[in-house]
Scaffold this motif. Structure first.
Motif, PDB file in Angstrom:
ATOM      1  N   ASN A 104       4.030   8.358  -0.042  1.00 37.39           N
ATOM      2  CA  ASN A 104       5.317   9.065  -0.035  1.00 37.39           C
ATOM      3  C   ASN A 104       6.240   8.266  -0.952  1.00 37.39           C
ATOM      4  OD1 ASN A 104       7.339  10.897   0.668  1.00 37.39           O
ATOM      5  ND2 ASN A 104       7.962   9.702   2.459  1.00 37.39           N
ATOM      6  N   PHE A 105       5.964   8.344  -2.248  1.00 39.16           N
ATOM      7  CA  PHE A 105       6.513   7.387  -3.211  1.00 39.16           C
ATOM      8  C   PHE A 105       7.260   8.126  -4.317  1.00 39.16           C
ATOM      9  CE2 PHE A 105       5.694   4.589  -7.018  1.00 39.16           C
ATOM     10  CZ  PHE A 105       6.596   3.607  -6.658  1.00 39.16           C
ATOM     11  N   TYR A 106       8.537   7.754  -4.502  1.00 39.06           N
ATOM     12  CA  TYR A 106       9.391   8.410  -5.488  1.00 39.06           C
ATOM     13  C   TYR A 106       9.930   7.406  -6.521  1.00 39.06           C
ATOM     14  CZ  TYR A 106       9.274  12.520  -2.500  1.00 39.06           C
ATOM     15  OH  TYR A 106       8.859  13.605  -1.774  1.00 39.06           O
ATOM     16  N   PHE A 107       9.224   6.313  -6.725  1.00 35.51           N
ATOM     17  CA  PHE A 107       9.634   5.262  -7.657  1.00 35.51           C
ATOM     18  C   PHE A 107      11.020   4.712  -7.292  1.00 35.51           C
ATOM     19  CE2 PHE A 107       6.277   7.394  -9.955  1.00 35.51           C
ATOM     20  CZ  PHE A 107       5.590   6.339 -10.548  1.00 35.51           C
ATOM     21  N   ARG A 108      11.269   4.624  -5.990  1.00 36.50           N
ATOM     22  CA  ARG A 108      12.469   3.975  -5.479  1.00 36.50           C
ATOM     23  C   ARG A 108      12.048   2.732  -4.691  1.00 36.50           C
ATOM     24  NH1 ARG A 108      14.059   9.554  -3.715  1.00 36.50           N
ATOM     25  NH2 ARG A 108      13.161   8.969  -1.705  1.00 36.50           N
ATOM     26  N   THR A 128       3.164   3.069   4.511  1.00 34.61           N
ATOM     27  CA  THR A 128       3.670   4.433   4.680  1.00 34.61           C
ATOM     28  C   THR A 128       4.223   4.964   3.367  1.00 34.61           C
ATOM     29  OG1 THR A 128       5.893   3.697   5.329  1.00 34.61           O
ATOM     30  CG2 THR A 128       4.264   4.005   7.104  1.00 34.61           C
ATOM     31  N   VAL A 129       4.528   4.061   2.436  1.00 31.50           N
ATOM     32  CA  VAL A 129       5.041   4.433   1.114  1.00 31.50           C
ATOM     33  C   VAL A 129       3.946   4.309   0.062  1.00 31.50           C
ATOM     34  CG1 VAL A 129       6.814   4.003  -0.629  1.00 31.50           C
ATOM     35  CG2 VAL A 129       7.316   3.584   1.797  1.00 31.50           C
ATOM     36  N   LEU A 130       3.301   3.142   0.024  1.00 24.43           N
ATOM     37  CA  LEU A 130       2.227   2.869  -0.927  1.00 24.43           C
ATOM     38  C   LEU A 130       1.070   2.191  -0.191  1.00 24.43           C
ATOM     39  CD1 LEU A 130       4.129   1.401  -4.027  1.00 24.43           C
ATOM     40  CD2 LEU A 130       2.797   3.521  -4.008  1.00 24.43           C
ATOM     41  N   ALA A 131      -0.088   2.817  -0.178  1.00 26.59           N
ATOM     42  CA  ALA A 131      -1.266   2.195   0.414  1.00 26.59           C
ATOM     43  C   ALA A 131      -1.794   1.129  -0.540  1.00 26.59           C
ATOM     44  CB  ALA A 131      -2.340   3.236   0.700  1.00 26.59           C
ATOM     45  N   ILE A 132      -2.154  -0.024  -0.001  1.00 31.27           N
ATOM     46  CA  ILE A 132      -2.635  -1.144  -0.820  1.00 31.27           C
ATOM     47  C   ILE A 132      -4.149  -1.050  -0.921  1.00 31.27           C
ATOM     48  CG2 ILE A 132      -2.680  -3.651  -1.060  1.00 31.27           C
ATOM     49  CD1 ILE A 132      -0.272  -3.624   1.018  1.00 31.27           C
ATOM     50  N   ARG A 133      -4.636  -0.664  -2.089  1.00 25.21           N
ATOM     51  CA  ARG A 133      -6.081  -0.594  -2.298  1.00 25.21           C
ATOM     52  C   ARG A 133      -6.633  -1.956  -2.724  1.00 25.21           C
ATOM     53  NH1 ARG A 133      -8.026   2.057   0.608  1.00 25.21           N
ATOM     54  NH2 ARG A 133      -9.927   1.618  -0.530  1.00 25.21           N
ATOM     55  N   GLY A 187      -0.786  10.767  -3.543  1.00 25.84           N
ATOM     56  CA  GLY A 187      -2.151  11.005  -3.972  1.00 25.84           C
ATOM     57  C   GLY A 187      -2.518  10.481  -5.338  1.00 25.84           C
ATOM     58  N   PHE A 188      -1.582   9.814  -6.063  1.00 26.33           N
ATOM     59  CA  PHE A 188      -1.953   9.198  -7.333  1.00 26.33           C
ATOM     60  C   PHE A 188      -2.018   7.687  -7.146  1.00 26.33           C
ATOM     61  CE2 PHE A 188       2.687   9.245  -7.480  1.00 26.33           C
ATOM     62  CZ  PHE A 188       3.010   8.003  -7.995  1.00 26.33           C
ATOM     63  N   PRO A 203      -4.695   9.574 -11.920  1.00 21.99           N
ATOM     64  CA  PRO A 203      -4.754  10.738 -11.018  1.00 21.99           C
ATOM     65  C   PRO A 203      -5.879  10.564 -10.014  1.00 21.99           C
ATOM     66  CG  PRO A 203      -5.730  11.279 -13.133  1.00 21.99           C
ATOM     67  CD  PRO A 203      -5.221   9.875 -13.254  1.00 21.99           C
ATOM     68  N   TRP A 204      -5.670  11.045  -8.807  1.00 20.37           N
ATOM     69  CA  TRP A 204      -6.672  10.846  -7.751  1.00 20.37           C
ATOM     70  C   TRP A 204      -6.898  12.123  -6.941  1.00 20.37           C
ATOM     71  CZ3 TRP A 204     -10.279   8.016  -5.288  1.00 20.37           C
ATOM     72  CH2 TRP A 204     -10.439   8.174  -3.904  1.00 20.37           C
ATOM     73  N   ASP A 205      -5.844  12.673  -6.360  1.00 16.06           N
ATOM     74  CA  ASP A 205      -5.980  13.779  -5.416  1.00 16.06           C
ATOM     75  C   ASP A 205      -5.462  15.083  -6.027  1.00 16.06           C
ATOM     76  OD1 ASP A 205      -6.137  15.456  -3.273  1.00 16.06           O
ATOM     77  OD2 ASP A 205      -4.748  14.358  -1.996  1.00 16.06           O
ATOM     78  N   PHE A 206      -6.357  16.057  -6.155  1.00 16.33           N
ATOM     79  CA  PHE A 206      -5.987  17.356  -6.715  1.00 16.33           C
ATOM     80  C   PHE A 206      -6.204  18.488  -5.714  1.00 16.33           C
ATOM     81  CE2 PHE A 206      -6.913  14.834 -10.541  1.00 16.33           C
ATOM     82  CZ  PHE A 206      -5.821  15.136 -11.339  1.00 16.33           C
ATOM     83  N   ASP A 207      -6.209  18.177  -4.423  1.00 17.79           N
ATOM     84  CA  ASP A 207      -6.514  19.189  -3.407  1.00 17.79           C
ATOM     85  C   ASP A 207      -5.611  20.413  -3.486  1.00 17.79           C
ATOM     86  OD1 ASP A 207      -8.467  17.584  -2.482  1.00 17.79           O
ATOM     87  OD2 ASP A 207      -7.697  17.363  -0.446  1.00 17.79           O
TER      88      ASP A 207
END
Length: 249
Positions: A104-108, A128-133, A187-188, A203-207
């Motif tokens: 849920n990331f808006y570059f803020r 919750t904002v950025l998952a750490i891969r 999803g990116f 790009p990752w998720d195109f559902d």
């Protein structure tokens, strides 16, 4: 019907160098093929790195049911390559780099995004904002977001410090062409090499790329989604950048 992640045990050869299987059922995708179609379309593009995908028929035997003796087909699944060190290694990228997945990331610089040395850091809240891969230090991410949202700084200079323009334009063009409105904030992936300040967008998720076709779809227009994010809005406000995007598309 569920999606699954299957991890091969240590010491197992795996499949094509992959030790994790992301088996997606994609119940929200009316076509069931959107993710693979999108990644197949971008696989040969320059300035972007996609992910290997496979269609699989999945068979499951439920050992909790005593009478269950046969493997039952659960139908078509899409496997997508896991973004991890093996992914970086297979493409000659920096295994020590960081990878984040937008949730849920808006570059803020959201309050939950703190570095690990901050006494208020909480990994669960962060994700919750950025998952750490991959990656254990978030100082470069936080510095990027601070500079990006500092109105006193020259945006053009900030942009070229933290982003690769060819990668950015290609990533944005892909999402526009496929109508991937959700892909602007979730999803990116962002990949940051350990020896660089630059964040590459993957790009990752195109559902959701086909759901906009439904008359009752509540999916926002792709251009509204772009305009809601300061990075994209500021970039396209710069002289000549809209034309660069048109040419890249």
């Amino acid at each position: 019907l569920k999606s699954y992640r299957v991890k091969f045990m240590d010491g197992t050869e795996g499949f094509n160098g992959q030790s994790s299987f992301n088996l997606g059922k994609h119940l929200n995708d009316p076509s069931r093929i959107a993710n693979k179609l999108a990644h197949d379309l971008i696989i040969s593009l320059e300035h972007i790195a996609g992910f290997r995908t496979n269609f699989l028929e999945v068979y499951i035997k439920d050992d909790s049911i005593k009478e269950e003796t046969e493997y039952n087909s659960y139908g078509l699944y899409t496997h997508i390559e896991q973004p991890n060190k093996a992914y970086l290694r297979s493409r000659g990228l920096d295994e020590k780099g960081s990878i984040y997945r937008a949730e849920n990331f808006y570059f803020r610089l959201e309050p939950d995004l703190k570095n690990v040395d901050d006494p208020d850091y909480d990994e669960q809240s962060f994700e919750t904002v950025l998952a750490i891969r991959e990656g254990k230090d978030h100082s470069k991410l936080i510095k990027m977001l601070e500079d990006l949202n500092d109105e006193s700084k020259d945006f053009d200079k900030v942009f070229h410090t933290y982003f690769n323009e060819d990668n950015y334009l290609t990533w944005l063009s892909i999402n526009i062409l496929l109508g991937n409105a959700d892909g602007m904030s979730e999803g990116f992936l962002m990949y940051n090499p350990s020896n660089s300040s630059v964040f590459f967008l993957l790009p990752w998720d195109f559902d959701g790329i086909f759901t906009w076709m439904y008359e009752d779809s509540d999916m926002p227009n792709i251009y509204d989604s772009i305009n809601n994010i300061a990075l994209h809005r500021k970039y396209l406000d710069q002289d000549g950048n809209t034309q660069k995007l048109k040419e890249r598309i």
